[in-house]
Design a protein around this motif. Sequence first.
Motif, PDB file in Angstrom:
ATOM      1  N   THR A  11     -92.872  25.901  -3.345  1.00 24.13           N
ATOM      2  CA  THR A  11     -92.770  27.170  -2.639  1.00 24.13           C
ATOM      3  C   THR A  11     -93.819  27.268  -1.544  1.00 24.13           C
ATOM      4  O   THR A  11     -93.532  27.706  -0.430  1.00 24.13           O
ATOM      5  CB  THR A  11     -92.926  28.347  -3.625  1.00 24.13           C
ATOM      6  OG1 THR A  11     -94.132  28.180  -4.360  1.00 24.13           O
ATOM      7  CG2 THR A  11     -91.758  28.411  -4.577  1.00 24.13           C
TER       8      THR A  11
ATOM      9  N   LYS B 202    -101.619  32.897 -12.278  1.00 22.00           N
ATOM     10  CA  LYS B 202    -101.469  31.444 -12.412  1.00 22.00           C
ATOM     11  C   LYS B 202    -102.677  30.834 -13.108  1.00 22.00           C
ATOM     12  O   LYS B 202    -102.544  29.979 -13.995  1.00 22.00           O
ATOM     13  CB  LYS B 202    -101.275  30.814 -11.028  1.00 22.00           C
ATOM     14  CG  LYS B 202    -101.113  29.302 -11.051  1.00 22.00           C
ATOM     15  CD  LYS B 202    -100.985  28.727  -9.652  1.00 22.00           C
ATOM     16  CE  LYS B 202     -99.646  29.023  -9.033  1.00 22.00           C
ATOM     17  NZ  LYS B 202     -99.436  28.286  -7.747  1.00 22.00           N
TER      18      LYS B 202
ATOM     19  N   TYR C 275     -86.968  28.209 -14.124  1.00 17.76           N
ATOM     20  CA  TYR C 275     -88.334  28.574 -14.467  1.00 17.76           C
ATOM     21  C   TYR C 275     -89.183  28.691 -13.204  1.00 17.76           C
ATOM     22  O   TYR C 275     -88.844  28.157 -12.141  1.00 17.76           O
ATOM     23  CB  TYR C 275     -88.956  27.525 -15.381  1.00 17.76           C
ATOM     24  CG  TYR C 275     -88.788  26.096 -14.894  1.00 17.76           C
ATOM     25  CD1 TYR C 275     -89.486  25.611 -13.792  1.00 17.76           C
ATOM     26  CD2 TYR C 275     -87.908  25.221 -15.539  1.00 17.76           C
ATOM     27  CE1 TYR C 275     -89.323  24.309 -13.343  1.00 17.76           C
ATOM     28  CE2 TYR C 275     -87.730  23.914 -15.096  1.00 17.76           C
ATOM     29  CZ  TYR C 275     -88.445  23.461 -14.000  1.00 17.76           C
ATOM     30  OH  TYR C 275     -88.269  22.182 -13.550  1.00 17.76           O
ATOM     31  N   TRP C 276     -90.289  29.405 -13.338  1.00 15.46           N
ATOM     32  CA  TRP C 276     -91.268  29.420 -12.249  1.00 15.46           C
ATOM     33  C   TRP C 276     -91.841  28.016 -12.100  1.00 15.46           C
ATOM     34  O   TRP C 276     -92.123  27.338 -13.090  1.00 15.46           O
ATOM     35  CB  TRP C 276     -92.368  30.434 -12.554  1.00 15.46           C
ATOM     36  CG  TRP C 276     -93.433  30.509 -11.506  1.00 15.46           C
ATOM     37  CD1 TRP C 276     -93.266  30.642 -10.165  1.00 15.46           C
ATOM     38  CD2 TRP C 276     -94.845  30.464 -11.728  1.00 15.46           C
ATOM     39  NE1 TRP C 276     -94.492  30.684  -9.531  1.00 15.46           N
ATOM     40  CE2 TRP C 276     -95.470  30.573 -10.474  1.00 15.46           C
ATOM     41  CE3 TRP C 276     -95.631  30.341 -12.871  1.00 15.46           C
ATOM     42  CZ2 TRP C 276     -96.855  30.565 -10.314  1.00 15.46           C
ATOM     43  CZ3 TRP C 276     -97.005  30.342 -12.722  1.00 15.46           C
ATOM     44  CH2 TRP C 276     -97.603  30.455 -11.459  1.00 15.46           C
TER      45      TRP C 276
ATOM     46  N   ASN D 225     -90.542  34.680 -19.211  1.00  9.60           N
ATOM     47  CA  ASN D 225     -90.819  35.312 -17.926  1.00  9.60           C
ATOM     48  C   ASN D 225     -89.683  36.283 -17.628  1.00  9.60           C
ATOM     49  O   ASN D 225     -88.579  35.869 -17.295  1.00  9.60           O
ATOM     50  CB  ASN D 225     -90.931  34.247 -16.836  1.00  9.60           C
ATOM     51  CG  ASN D 225     -91.159  34.818 -15.441  1.00  9.60           C
ATOM     52  OD1 ASN D 225     -90.707  34.260 -14.450  1.00  9.60           O
ATOM     53  ND2 ASN D 225     -91.864  35.923 -15.348  1.00  9.60           N
TER      54      ASN D 225
ATOM     55  N   SER E  10     -87.611  37.665 -14.188  1.00  6.86           N
ATOM     56  CA  SER E  10     -87.836  36.253 -13.903  1.00  6.86           C
ATOM     57  C   SER E  10     -88.050  35.957 -12.422  1.00  6.86           C
ATOM     58  O   SER E  10     -87.415  36.537 -11.564  1.00  6.86           O
ATOM     59  CB  SER E  10     -86.625  35.448 -14.392  1.00  6.86           C
ATOM     60  OG  SER E  10     -86.552  34.184 -13.796  1.00  6.86           O
ATOM     61  N   ASN E  11     -88.941  35.045 -12.188  1.00  3.48           N
ATOM     62  CA  ASN E  11     -89.002  34.319 -10.920  1.00  3.48           C
ATOM     63  C   ASN E  11     -88.471  32.924 -11.264  1.00  3.48           C
ATOM     64  O   ASN E  11     -89.089  32.225 -12.078  1.00  3.48           O
ATOM     65  CB  ASN E  11     -90.443  34.222 -10.426  1.00  3.48           C
ATOM     66  CG  ASN E  11     -90.605  33.374  -9.187  1.00  3.48           C
ATOM     67  OD1 ASN E  11     -89.641  32.933  -8.586  1.00  3.48           O
ATOM     68  ND2 ASN E  11     -91.853  33.127  -8.804  1.00  3.48           N
ATOM     69  N   PRO E  12     -87.275  32.532 -10.776  1.00  2.81           N
ATOM     70  CA  PRO E  12     -86.657  32.942  -9.517  1.00  2.81           C
ATOM     71  C   PRO E  12     -85.414  33.828  -9.620  1.00  2.81           C
ATOM     72  O   PRO E  12     -84.890  34.234  -8.596  1.00  2.81           O
ATOM     73  CB  PRO E  12     -86.227  31.586  -8.948  1.00  2.81           C
ATOM     74  CG  PRO E  12     -85.770  30.831 -10.170  1.00  2.81           C
ATOM     75  CD  PRO E  12     -86.716  31.237 -11.266  1.00  2.81           C
TER      76      PRO E  12
ATOM     77  N   PHE F  43     -87.062  24.871  -9.327  1.00  4.64           N
ATOM     78  CA  PHE F  43     -87.059  25.768 -10.482  1.00  4.64           C
ATOM     79  C   PHE F  43     -86.246  25.201 -11.646  1.00  4.64           C
ATOM     80  O   PHE F  43     -85.927  25.924 -12.584  1.00  4.64           O
ATOM     81  CB  PHE F  43     -86.485  27.129 -10.083  1.00  4.64           C
ATOM     82  CG  PHE F  43     -87.152  27.753  -8.889  1.00  4.64           C
ATOM     83  CD1 PHE F  43     -88.355  28.428  -9.014  1.00  4.64           C
ATOM     84  CD2 PHE F  43     -86.578  27.656  -7.626  1.00  4.64           C
ATOM     85  CE1 PHE F  43     -88.968  29.002  -7.913  1.00  4.64           C
ATOM     86  CE2 PHE F  43     -87.183  28.222  -6.515  1.00  4.64           C
ATOM     87  CZ  PHE F  43     -88.388  28.901  -6.664  1.00  4.64           C
TER      88      PHE F  43
END
Length: 402
Positions: A20, A105, A128-129, A175, A178-180, A370
């Motif tokens: 990213t 993080k 997943y992130w 998460n 969620s991201n993403p 991801f």
Amino acid sequence: MLPEKFALAERVLQVAPSPTLAVNAKAKALRAAGADILNFSVGEPDLSTPAHVCEAGKKAIDEGHTRYTPVAGIIELREAICAKLKQDQGWEYEADQVQVCCGGKHGLYNIFQAVLNPGDEVLIPAPYWVSYPPMVQLAGGTPVIVPLKEENDFDFDPEALAQYVTPKTKAIVLNSPSNPTGSVFSHDSLAAVAKMAYDHGWLVITDDMYEEISYIDGKIPHILHADPRLRDQTVLSNGVSKSFAMTGWRIGWSVGPIELIKAMNKIQSQSTSNPAAPSQYAALAALTGPQDFPRQLRETFVPRRAYFVETLQTIPGVTCVNPKGAFYVFPNFSAYYGKSFNGRIIDGSVALADYLLSEAKVATVPGAAFGADAFIRFSFATSMDVIKRGMERISVALAALR
């Protein structure tokens, strides 16, 4: 080139840089060269940090709060975090169960370093992130990827999860939002996961960074509400980065069993020491001052989210789950894989993201980053004008593929 005796550690060689941040850097470089780049890759709110928070940071500097603080963070901030958890969730924690760190993080990194031994497995739902698997690897653990299905709105399927459990499973990462994907785990699925975690004695790591940015009525379902028995084996990760537009201030926190927090403090004492003192006082102002900013964020994002999803769903072959939280959409573009432009084959999300950047001047993040190659992530933390222009460019670019 480094001499052989100074070769890099193997753990570094197995970890890739954050994709990213890499996409964002490439987009900025193209923009600096004069290209009209529309950037949907960055994961931070486009609103400014609230004024009273900025003033608190400045005041902290003026008052001389520029020296070391306790490793775990100033007591006032840790107490404010406990008060917030009590008010918002009804959970009782003591300040000694809180570690303030240099962003969410950093807190997650500390958790993995504190609990994982070589060979320990961590269940990570995908998409997943991007940083979960590398952080597990850097701690000597093994990430075990558990695919979630788009047709299930990326919710858990407990029976599918059970297939990835082994005697080496030590932890699971949740998460939500969620991201993403922007998806939210349902209460029922969390209850099923909770039973598995309790029965097997896993550590549950909940990344709640986007909990304030929700588009559903009522509270986001949480595993500790689904099964309060998990309290002594759950660590909460959160921060002010998203909810108060403070990504650059680098303040996050972890809350959990005191033995784990003490171990994480040992690690932090030998790595970063305390987070930046002025940032801690700014975060304190965020938590104890006016609480209307997260609501303002949500109200800003709602029309953007609606336009993005509605427009994506009009593009032939594209599907998109309507996000229930965060500020991302994660559409499925796999119908365009195998097509080409001027001899350039689109063989996956990396190729498509690169094509959109070079031909449409639109920066996105490939789903491969991801763990879901069929998808592309877009952030709608940008203006409606940029979103509309970006969708027009993407439609044209996709139509040009043959």
